[in-house]
Write a protein that holds these residues in place. Structure first.
Motif, mmCIF file in Angstrom:
data_model
loop_
_atom_site.group_PDB
_atom_site.id
_atom_site.type_symbol
_atom_site.label_atom_id
_atom_site.label_comp_id
_atom_site.label_asym_id
_atom_site.label_seq_id
_atom_site.Cartn_x
_atom_site.Cartn_y
_atom_site.Cartn_z
ATOM 1 N N ILE A 188 -25.609 -53.178 -61.624
ATOM 2 C CA ILE A 188 -25.090 -52.306 -60.574
ATOM 3 C C ILE A 188 -26.114 -52.184 -59.448
ATOM 4 N N TRP A 189 -27.399 -52.305 -59.768
ATOM 5 C CA TRP A 189 -28.439 -52.237 -58.749
ATOM 6 C C TRP A 189 -29.667 -52.992 -59.222
ATOM 7 N N GLU A 190 -30.525 -53.309 -58.264
ATOM 8 C CA GLU A 190 -31.836 -53.863 -58.585
ATOM 9 C C GLU A 190 -32.816 -53.506 -57.480
ATOM 10 N N PRO A 191 -34.108 -53.520 -57.774
ATOM 11 C CA PRO A 191 -35.093 -53.114 -56.772
ATOM 12 C C PRO A 191 -35.190 -54.121 -55.640
ATOM 13 N N MET A 192 -35.611 -53.622 -54.480
ATOM 14 C CA MET A 192 -35.851 -54.472 -53.316
ATOM 15 C C MET A 192 -37.288 -54.262 -52.864
ATOM 16 N N GLY A 193 -38.014 -55.339 -52.699
ATOM 17 C CA GLY A 193 -39.366 -55.237 -52.182
ATOM 18 C C GLY A 193 -40.331 -54.528 -53.106
ATOM 19 N N LEU A 194 -41.430 -54.040 -52.530
ATOM 20 C CA LEU A 194 -42.517 -53.447 -53.310
ATOM 21 C C LEU A 194 -42.798 -52.002 -52.948
ATOM 22 N N ALA A 195 -41.997 -51.423 -52.061
ATOM 23 C CA ALA A 195 -42.280 -50.070 -51.597
ATOM 24 C C ALA A 195 -41.574 -48.989 -52.417
ATOM 25 N N ALA A 196 -40.649 -49.392 -53.294
ATOM 26 C CA ALA A 196 -39.858 -48.433 -54.080
ATOM 27 C C ALA A 196 -39.106 -47.456 -53.185
ATOM 28 N N ARG A 197 -38.669 -47.932 -52.032
ATOM 29 C CA ARG A 197 -37.916 -47.093 -51.100
ATOM 30 C C ARG A 197 -36.408 -47.358 -51.170
ATOM 31 N N PHE A 198 -36.053 -48.632 -51.335
ATOM 32 C CA PHE A 198 -34.651 -49.012 -51.274
ATOM 33 C C PHE A 198 -34.246 -49.834 -52.492
ATOM 34 N N VAL A 199 -32.967 -49.759 -52.825
ATOM 35 C CA VAL A 199 -32.411 -50.574 -53.898
ATOM 36 C C VAL A 199 -31.185 -51.321 -53.381
ATOM 37 N N LYS A 200 -30.933 -52.476 -53.970
ATOM 38 C CA LYS A 200 -29.739 -53.253 -53.657
ATOM 39 C C LYS A 200 -28.635 -52.815 -54.627
ATOM 40 N N VAL A 201 -27.501 -52.383 -54.089
ATOM 41 C CA VAL A 201 -26.367 -51.939 -54.901
ATOM 42 C C VAL A 201 -25.247 -52.962 -54.762
ATOM 43 N N TYR A 202 -24.802 -53.509 -55.892
ATOM 44 C CA TYR A 202 -23.726 -54.506 -55.884
ATOM 45 C C TYR A 202 -22.389 -53.785 -55.833
ATOM 46 N N VAL A 203 -21.643 -54.013 -54.746
ATOM 47 C CA VAL A 203 -20.503 -53.142 -54.432
ATOM 48 C C VAL A 203 -19.375 -53.232 -55.453
ATOM 49 N N THR A 204 -19.074 -54.431 -55.963
ATOM 50 C CA THR A 204 -17.958 -54.554 -56.903
ATOM 51 C C THR A 204 -18.291 -53.901 -58.236
ATOM 52 N N LYS A 205 -19.492 -54.137 -58.737
ATOM 53 C CA LYS A 205 -19.920 -53.491 -59.976
ATOM 54 C C LYS A 205 -19.943 -51.976 -59.795
ATOM 55 N N TYR A 206 -20.456 -51.528 -58.658
ATOM 56 C CA TYR A 206 -20.494 -50.105 -58.324
ATOM 57 C C TYR A 206 -19.089 -49.515 -58.369
ATOM 58 N N PHE A 207 -18.145 -50.184 -57.754
ATOM 59 C CA PHE A 207 -16.759 -49.718 -57.717
ATOM 60 C C PHE A 207 -16.147 -49.683 -59.116
ATOM 61 N N HIS A 208 -16.449 -50.679 -59.915
ATOM 62 C CA HIS A 208 -15.889 -50.732 -61.272
ATOM 63 C C HIS A 208 -16.545 -49.743 -62.228
ATOM 64 N N MET A 209 -17.663 -49.130 -61.791
ATOM 65 C CA MET A 209 -18.279 -48.055 -62.566
ATOM 66 C C MET A 209 -17.724 -46.696 -62.140
ATOM 67 N N ASP A 210 -16.590 -46.738 -61.430
ATOM 68 C CA ASP A 210 -15.892 -45.528 -60.971
ATOM 69 C C ASP A 210 -16.718 -44.710 -59.995
ATOM 70 N N CYS A 211 -17.543 -45.385 -59.199
ATOM 71 C CA CYS A 211 -18.313 -44.708 -58.161
ATOM 72 C C CYS A 211 -17.554 -44.803 -56.836
ATOM 73 N N PRO A 212 -17.490 -43.730 -56.067
ATOM 74 C CA PRO A 212 -16.700 -43.725 -54.826
ATOM 75 C C PRO A 212 -17.329 -44.572 -53.723
ATOM 76 N N VAL A 213 -16.529 -45.440 -53.128
ATOM 77 C CA VAL A 213 -17.023 -46.309 -52.061
ATOM 78 C C VAL A 213 -17.436 -45.484 -50.842
#
Length: 209
Positions: free
Chosen positions: A80-105
């Motif tokens: 559903i997500w994975e880290p981006m870069g080395l700053a621990a500020r942002f994460v990459k969220v995969y939209v289809t997996k996110y949606f299928h986890m019943d999370c609101p778009v």
């Protein structure tokens, strides 16, 4: 605005994240390393460009269209997500997996709109870029210091421009995603937080795949 996770990663933890990314993506070129690091420090700037350049297509509709396309192709990230870069500020969220986890778009769109407040600093990015260069040169012997210098000269590195992923990397990593503030994401979805991804040496050695 400062995030509560700023400078939370030790050098060892940054090296862990960096090594994992380089080893997991043998197809990645220098430009892909740069984008991964850039997104991790500054977030996803394209969203604001889309809003100004394509106002007839709201972000919500774009995401729903990407989900519909991936569903039609039976294509979905395992994560559903994975880290981006080395700053621990942002994460990459995969939209289809996110949606299928019943999370609101709509919530994801809101997080994307609020995420620019968590952008990092040019100096932090440049320091992490130096760490990335040294590590990549060790892990990818086909790359040379001259390759990195040529890349920096080509993109006017002092301006820190955002760049696309290379075609090869995009082909190997095809899932639709958005990059949002890590703090905001886990504030709203604490059930998805896994500190071992960022802090693998703090007691629990497991990491998500």
């Amino acid at each position: 605005m400062q995030t509560e996770r700023e400078s939370s990663l030790t050098q060892k933890e940054k090296l862990f994240l960096l090594t994992k990314f380089v080893e997991d993506h043998p197809e990645a070129e220098i430009q892909d390393f740069y984008k991964w690091l850039y997104y991790g420090e500054f977030g996803m700037e394209e969203s604001s460009l889309i809003m100004t350049g394509r106002q007839s297509i709201p972000e919500l509709h774009l995401i729903l269209g990407e989900i519909k396309k991936e569903e039609s192709e039976s294509r979905e990230s395992e994560l559903i997500w994975e880290p981006m870069g080395l700053a621990a500020r942002f994460v990459k969220v995969y939209v289809t997996k996110y949606f299928h986890m019943d999370c609101p778009v709509k919530r994801l769109v809101n997080l994307l709109e609020r995420s620019p407040a968590f952008r990092g600093a040019r100096m932090s990015f440049k320091l992490d870029w130096n760490l990335l260069k040294e590590t990549a040169l060790e892990l990818r012997p086909e790359l040379t210091r001259r390759d990195f210098i040529n890349f920096e000269e080509r993109i006017n590195f002092h301006q820190l421009p955002a760049l696309p992923y290379t075609d090869g990397y995009a082909e190997k990593n095809p899932f639709a995603y958005r990059v949002v503030s890590q703090k905001l994401f886990f504030d709203y979805f604490p059930e998805f937080e896994d500190n071992t991804v960022f802090h693998p040496f703090s007691g629990n050695e497991s990491i998500i795949g």
